[in-house]
Design a protein around this motif. Structure first.
Motif, mmCIF file in Angstrom:
data_model
loop_
_atom_site.group_PDB
_atom_site.id
_atom_site.type_symbol
_atom_site.label_atom_id
_atom_site.label_comp_id
_atom_site.label_asym_id
_atom_site.label_seq_id
_atom_site.Cartn_x
_atom_site.Cartn_y
_atom_site.Cartn_z
ATOM 1 N N LYS A 40 0.867 -1.050 -0.044
ATOM 2 C CA LYS A 40 -0.123 -0.114 0.029
ATOM 3 C C LYS A 40 0.861 1.227 0.158
ATOM 4 O O LYS A 40 1.878 1.346 0.753
ATOM 5 C CB LYS A 40 -0.919 -0.094 1.222
ATOM 6 N N VAL A 41 0.642 2.045 -0.828
ATOM 7 C CA VAL A 41 1.276 3.373 -1.159
ATOM 8 C C VAL A 41 0.416 4.557 -0.755
ATOM 9 O O VAL A 41 0.822 5.751 -0.353
ATOM 10 C CB VAL A 41 1.992 3.480 -2.211
ATOM 11 N N LYS A 42 -0.956 4.439 -1.045
ATOM 12 C CA LYS A 42 -1.773 5.667 -0.883
ATOM 13 C C LYS A 42 -3.171 5.085 -0.603
ATOM 14 O O LYS A 42 -3.864 4.106 -1.078
ATOM 15 C CB LYS A 42 -1.704 6.247 -2.145
ATOM 16 N N GLU A 43 -3.902 5.920 0.359
ATOM 17 C CA GLU A 43 -5.362 5.729 0.615
ATOM 18 C C GLU A 43 -6.079 7.037 0.547
ATOM 19 O O GLU A 43 -5.536 8.071 0.933
ATOM 20 C CB GLU A 43 -5.420 5.071 1.978
ATOM 21 N N TRP A 44 -7.237 7.009 -0.358
ATOM 22 C CA TRP A 44 -8.082 8.305 -0.404
ATOM 23 C C TRP A 44 -9.569 8.024 -0.546
ATOM 24 O O TRP A 44 -9.709 6.859 -1.005
ATOM 25 C CB TRP A 44 -7.514 9.072 -1.348
ATOM 26 N N LEU A 45 -10.176 9.109 -0.177
ATOM 27 C CA LEU A 45 -11.637 9.099 -0.312
ATOM 28 C C LEU A 45 -12.085 9.532 -1.734
ATOM 29 O O LEU A 45 -11.540 10.884 -2.022
ATOM 30 C CB LEU A 45 -12.478 9.827 0.764
ATOM 31 N N THR A 46 -12.735 9.014 -2.538
ATOM 32 C CA THR A 46 -13.165 9.493 -3.938
ATOM 33 C C THR A 46 -14.622 10.189 -3.669
ATOM 34 O O THR A 46 -15.073 10.300 -2.724
ATOM 35 C CB THR A 46 -13.697 8.157 -4.803
ATOM 36 N N ASP A 47 -14.819 10.795 -5.010
ATOM 37 C CA ASP A 47 -16.075 11.753 -5.009
ATOM 38 C C ASP A 47 -17.139 10.818 -4.821
ATOM 39 O O ASP A 47 -18.167 11.457 -4.484
ATOM 40 C CB ASP A 47 -15.929 12.359 -6.488
ATOM 41 N N HIS A 48 -17.278 9.564 -4.959
ATOM 42 C CA HIS A 48 -18.259 8.825 -4.801
ATOM 43 C C HIS A 48 -18.111 8.096 -3.537
ATOM 44 O O HIS A 48 -18.902 6.983 -3.268
ATOM 45 C CB HIS A 48 -18.139 7.575 -5.860
ATOM 46 N N ASN A 49 -17.314 8.563 -2.438
ATOM 47 C CA ASN A 49 -17.486 8.163 -1.032
ATOM 48 C C ASN A 49 -16.980 6.720 -0.963
ATOM 49 O O ASN A 49 -17.499 5.809 -0.321
ATOM 50 C CB ASN A 49 -18.922 8.079 -0.397
ATOM 51 N N VAL A 50 -15.971 6.390 -1.773
ATOM 52 C CA VAL A 50 -15.272 4.994 -1.668
ATOM 53 C C VAL A 50 -13.935 5.127 -1.549
ATOM 54 O O VAL A 50 -13.310 5.997 -1.924
ATOM 55 C CB VAL A 50 -15.585 4.324 -3.296
ATOM 56 N N ILE A 51 -13.438 4.675 -0.217
ATOM 57 C CA ILE A 51 -12.267 4.710 -0.128
ATOM 58 C C ILE A 51 -11.334 3.707 -0.851
ATOM 59 O O ILE A 51 -11.674 2.411 -0.968
ATOM 60 C CB ILE A 51 -11.807 4.347 1.632
ATOM 61 N N LYS A 52 -10.397 4.459 -1.745
ATOM 62 C CA LYS A 52 -9.539 3.514 -2.693
ATOM 63 C C LYS A 52 -8.184 3.484 -1.954
ATOM 64 O O LYS A 52 -7.671 3.998 -1.240
ATOM 65 C CB LYS A 52 -9.411 4.446 -4.102
ATOM 66 N N ILE A 53 -7.526 2.471 -2.474
ATOM 67 C CA ILE A 53 -6.223 2.172 -2.248
ATOM 68 C C ILE A 53 -5.377 2.003 -3.258
ATOM 69 O O ILE A 53 -5.644 1.520 -4.301
ATOM 70 C CB ILE A 53 -5.852 0.710 -1.328
ATOM 71 N N ARG A 54 -4.242 2.461 -3.283
ATOM 72 C CA ARG A 54 -3.166 2.434 -4.670
ATOM 73 C C ARG A 54 -2.175 1.537 -3.898
ATOM 74 O O ARG A 54 -1.478 1.714 -2.860
ATOM 75 C CB ARG A 54 -2.693 3.675 -4.862
ATOM 76 N N LEU A 55 -1.600 0.394 -4.497
ATOM 77 C CA LEU A 55 -0.645 -0.624 -4.367
ATOM 78 C C LEU A 55 0.493 -0.682 -5.461
ATOM 79 O O LEU A 55 0.001 -0.151 -6.558
ATOM 80 C CB LEU A 55 -0.971 -1.849 -4.205
ATOM 81 N N SER A 56 1.594 -0.930 -4.618
ATOM 82 C CA SER A 56 2.741 -0.838 -5.713
ATOM 83 C C SER A 56 3.601 -1.865 -5.577
ATOM 84 O O SER A 56 4.162 -2.406 -4.555
ATOM 85 C CB SER A 56 3.544 0.542 -5.487
ATOM 86 N N LEU A 57 4.405 -2.223 -6.668
ATOM 87 C CA LEU A 57 5.126 -3.295 -6.493
ATOM 88 C C LEU A 57 6.520 -3.061 -7.504
ATOM 89 O O LEU A 57 6.454 -2.465 -8.502
ATOM 90 C CB LEU A 57 4.763 -4.685 -7.402
ATOM 91 N N LYS A 58 7.740 -2.705 -6.673
ATOM 92 C CA LYS A 58 8.711 -2.109 -7.274
ATOM 93 C C LYS A 58 9.769 -3.280 -7.560
ATOM 94 O O LYS A 58 9.794 -4.254 -6.848
ATOM 95 C CB LYS A 58 9.358 -1.192 -6.274
ATOM 96 N N ASN A 59 10.267 -3.241 -9.065
ATOM 97 C CA ASN A 59 11.256 -4.180 -9.355
ATOM 98 C C ASN A 59 12.749 -3.872 -8.718
ATOM 99 O O ASN A 59 12.963 -2.891 -8.689
ATOM 100 C CB ASN A 59 11.318 -4.441 -10.893
#
Length: 151
Positions: free
Chosen positions: A132-151
């Motif tokens: 997990k690198v980021k978490e935020w609330l969208t305009d549609h009231n959904v909490i989204k998560i951004r995940l990252s995989l670094k090589n």
């Protein structure tokens, strides 16, 4: 067998759209958001056919059962979509497509976003080493998560 799907062909775009409607309806329910407010369900067949992303899918008896959509950003790769037909959940198809994309991946980073409450998706990506690198609330009231995989 994993095949590249030519989304420019209208019949393929229609198959992708049908798969999106099936799978994303379930995700909208998981995220407790009304279907008409969930952006992935609002993509049209035209939107899909005009997309400049790459699609790879798994077919069963000539019916598309799972698809991954990726966007090549030159130095990174972003998984735009990963959906499985509801009748085929938990059969390893999504894992096969992620493995396929990661094997071809020569980039420094691969990213993906999903709803935080979509625990099956989050756990799937984490099983491949995504963090997990980021978490935020969208305009549609959904909490989204951004995940990252670094090589």
């Amino acid at each position: 067998m994993i095949l590249q799907v030519n989304n420019k062909k209208i019949e393929n775009a229609n198959s992708i759209w049908l798969l999106f409607q099936d799978s994303y309806t379930i995700e909208a329910n998981i995220l407790n958001i009304e279907k008409h407010l969930f952006p992935p369900l609002n993509r049209s067949i035209t939107d899909i056919s005009e997309s400049n992303t790459n699609f790879y899918g798994i077919y069963d008896n000539e019916i598309l059962k799972c698809i991954i959509e990726i966007k090549d950003n030159v130095t990174s790769l972003h998984i735009q979509s990963l959906v499985v037909a509801s009748d085929y959940f938990r059969q390893g198809m999504a894992s096969k497509l992620i493995s396929f994309v990661l094997q071809k991946n020569l980039y420094k980073e691969t990213t993906v976003e999903t709803g935080l409450k979509n625990i099956p998706a989050v756990k799937l990506y984490e099983s491949f080493g995504f963090k997990k690198v980021k978490e935020w609330l969208t305009d549609h009231n959904v909490i989204k998560i951004r995940l990252s995989l670094k090589n």
